[in-house]
Write an enzyme that holds these catalytic residues in place. Structure first.
Site, PDB file in Angstrom:
ATOM      1  N   THR A 130       0.832  -1.206   0.000  1.00 32.28           N
ATOM      2  CA  THR A 130       0.000   0.000   0.000  1.00 32.28           C
ATOM      3  C   THR A 130       0.864   1.252   0.000  1.00 32.28           C
ATOM      4  O   THR A 130       2.005   1.240   0.478  1.00 32.28           O
ATOM      5  CB  THR A 130      -0.909   0.002   1.250  1.00 32.28           C
ATOM      6  OG1 THR A 130      -1.572   1.271   1.370  1.00 32.28           O
ATOM      7  CG2 THR A 130      -0.096  -0.223   2.518  1.00 32.28           C
ATOM      8  N   ASP A 131       0.289   2.361  -0.485  1.00 31.41           N
ATOM      9  CA  ASP A 131       1.008   3.632  -0.417  1.00 31.41           C
ATOM     10  C   ASP A 131       1.068   4.190   1.003  1.00 31.41           C
ATOM     11  O   ASP A 131       1.834   5.109   1.286  1.00 31.41           O
ATOM     12  CB  ASP A 131       0.390   4.664  -1.368  1.00 31.41           C
ATOM     13  CG  ASP A 131      -1.073   4.984  -1.078  1.00 31.41           C
ATOM     14  OD1 ASP A 131      -1.658   4.380  -0.150  1.00 31.41           O
ATOM     15  OD2 ASP A 131      -1.644   5.833  -1.794  1.00 31.41           O
ATOM     16  N   GLU A 132       0.292   3.612   1.909  1.00 31.74           N
ATOM     17  CA  GLU A 132       0.268   4.125   3.275  1.00 31.74           C
ATOM     18  C   GLU A 132       1.594   3.918   4.004  1.00 31.74           C
ATOM     19  O   GLU A 132       1.857   4.575   5.020  1.00 31.74           O
ATOM     20  CB  GLU A 132      -0.881   3.491   4.059  1.00 31.74           C
ATOM     21  CG  GLU A 132      -2.245   3.852   3.488  1.00 31.74           C
ATOM     22  CD  GLU A 132      -3.402   3.356   4.326  1.00 31.74           C
ATOM     23  OE1 GLU A 132      -3.350   3.520   5.564  1.00 31.74           O
ATOM     24  OE2 GLU A 132      -4.353   2.799   3.755  1.00 31.74           O
ATOM     25  N   TYR A 155      -1.634  -0.496  11.025  1.00 32.41           N
ATOM     26  CA  TYR A 155      -1.789  -1.166   9.730  1.00 32.41           C
ATOM     27  C   TYR A 155      -0.612  -0.867   8.810  1.00 32.41           C
ATOM     28  O   TYR A 155       0.037  -1.783   8.283  1.00 32.41           O
ATOM     29  CB  TYR A 155      -3.094  -0.742   9.057  1.00 32.41           C
ATOM     30  CG  TYR A 155      -3.108  -1.049   7.579  1.00 32.41           C
ATOM     31  CD1 TYR A 155      -3.031  -2.367   7.133  1.00 32.41           C
ATOM     32  CD2 TYR A 155      -3.180  -0.029   6.616  1.00 32.41           C
ATOM     33  CE1 TYR A 155      -3.019  -2.671   5.775  1.00 32.41           C
ATOM     34  CE2 TYR A 155      -3.173  -0.319   5.268  1.00 32.41           C
ATOM     35  CZ  TYR A 155      -3.093  -1.635   4.845  1.00 32.41           C
ATOM     36  OH  TYR A 155      -3.070  -1.920   3.506  1.00 32.41           O
ATOM     37  N   LYS A 159       2.394  -3.342   7.245  1.00 30.44           N
ATOM     38  CA  LYS A 159       2.653  -3.522   5.809  1.00 30.44           C
ATOM     39  C   LYS A 159       4.078  -3.101   5.463  1.00 30.44           C
ATOM     40  O   LYS A 159       4.739  -3.739   4.626  1.00 30.44           O
ATOM     41  CB  LYS A 159       1.642  -2.732   4.986  1.00 30.44           C
ATOM     42  CG  LYS A 159       0.236  -3.312   5.012  1.00 30.44           C
ATOM     43  CD  LYS A 159       0.167  -4.728   4.441  1.00 30.44           C
ATOM     44  CE  LYS A 159       0.396  -4.746   2.953  1.00 30.44           C
ATOM     45  NZ  LYS A 159       0.240  -6.140   2.395  1.00 30.44           N
TER      46      LYS A 159
END
Length: 346
Positions: A130-132, A155, A159
């Protein structure tokens, strides 16, 4: 090719399963069937002789070894993950277990299989992230593949950890990997706890449409079927041990997104009086809420020739239409744990 997809009964994973089977690929769907999974998502693909299903937890190494031995996949696409930020705030342990340790066990099972098969050059382990993991942007700038990691939630931290594990297994053991980091997905079969389905279903039910803070948080919105196409493109054409950022090229504030959904619903299923936008309400912001995400798509566009096929307005219209025509699907999920509740207050 035999493609082993982890998390193939989830939102993004099921989109990849459906597309891969439609393109004539042999697919093994490995899913633990936790709260956000639904085998109805792959009901059509499951009719094909190209499709197989294995219920297993990626933290169960013995089960993974049996599945690798049985199906002998030539590629792995790893999508299985706990993914809801709000849930990670309330219960981070599950995110560490699945996203970190689960990725570790899957890497080890894949490495053992790859070694047993003679380390074939065409084997691939495709890790989907994810870009998060990159943190939060200001008003300008975009995430590139070399942006330093700066996760802000349990989260995104989990990741980021899994991304580092994949890179370490590539460097230390030579495991042939490709990686992708995507922006916010939306589309059909989206589990009804994320923003887009929450807004659609609350609007239809006459409930408040909750927006965190003042609604100014910006996301780059990626239609899930475009994402599935991008993932298969990277698996097929991506350079070994390289990462690709996948974006929708559709930045919108949360408020703009909700207003667009309301306008589409006003047209497709008008209320007796007023607009669905009248139901918008502002709620206390999520702890550590990132201000803005934006993807620089130049690498995947220039190297692999991929770019999204729909604008966010086109994709949202398709999404609303799907939910209007598939009430039985989402009604069956609305009694699952946490659905309809405000989570992640901290």
């Amino acid at each position: 090719m035999t493609l082993l997809i982890t998390g193939g009964a989830g939102f993004i994973g099921s989109a990849v399963v459906r597309l891969a089977v439609s393109r004539g690929m042999r697919v093994v769907n490995l899913d633990a069937l936790t709260y956000a999974a639904c085998l109805d998502n792959v009901a059509e693909a499951a009719k094909s002789p190209l499709y197989s299903f294995e219920q297993a937890d990626i933290c169960d190494r013995a089960a993974l070894d049996k599945i690798f031995e049985k199906h002998k996949p030539t590629a792995v696409m790893h999508l299985a993950a706990e993914s809801h930020v709000d849930r990670s705030i309330d219960g981070p342990g599950a995110f560490m277990e699945t996203n970190v340790m689960g990725t570790f066990h899957l890497l080890e099972a894949a490495r053992a299989h790859w070694t047993t098969q003679g380390k074939p050059d065409d084997f691939r382990f495709h890790h989907v992230s994810t870009d998060e993991v990159f943190g939060s942007l200001g008003a300008t700038g975009q995430f590139t593949e070399t942006t330093p990691y700066d996760p802000r939630s349990p989260y995104s931290a989990s990741k980021a950890s899994s991304d580092h594990l994949v890179r370490a297994w590539a460097e230390t053991y030579g495991l042939p990997v490709v990686m992708t980091n995507c922006s916010n997905n939306y589309g059909p079969y989206h589990f009804p706890e994320k923003l887009v389905p929450v807004i659609i279903l609350n609007a239809l039910a006459g409930k408040d449409l909750p927006i965190y803070g003042d609604g100014s948080n910006v996301r780059d919105w990626l239609y899930v079927e475009d994402h599935a196409d991008a993932l298969l493109t990277v698996l097929d054409k991506g350079e070994l041990n390289r990462s690709y950022n996948i974006g929708g090229e559709n930045e919108r504030t949360n408020l703009q997104l909700v207003e667009t959904l309301c306008a589409i619903l006003d047209e497709k299923r008008p209320k007796n009086e007023g607009s669905y936008a009248d139901q918008i309400t502002y709620v206390t912001d999520r702890p550590g809420h990132d201000a803005r995400y934006a993807i620089d798509p130049n690498r995947i566009r220039n190297e692999l020739g991929w770019r999204p096929s729909v604008t966010v307005e086109e994709g949202l219209e398709r999404t609303v239409e799907w939910y209007l025509n598939n009430a039985a699907w989402y009604e069956a999920l609305q009694n699952r744990d946490g659905v309809g509740e405000r989570l992640g207050k901290g």
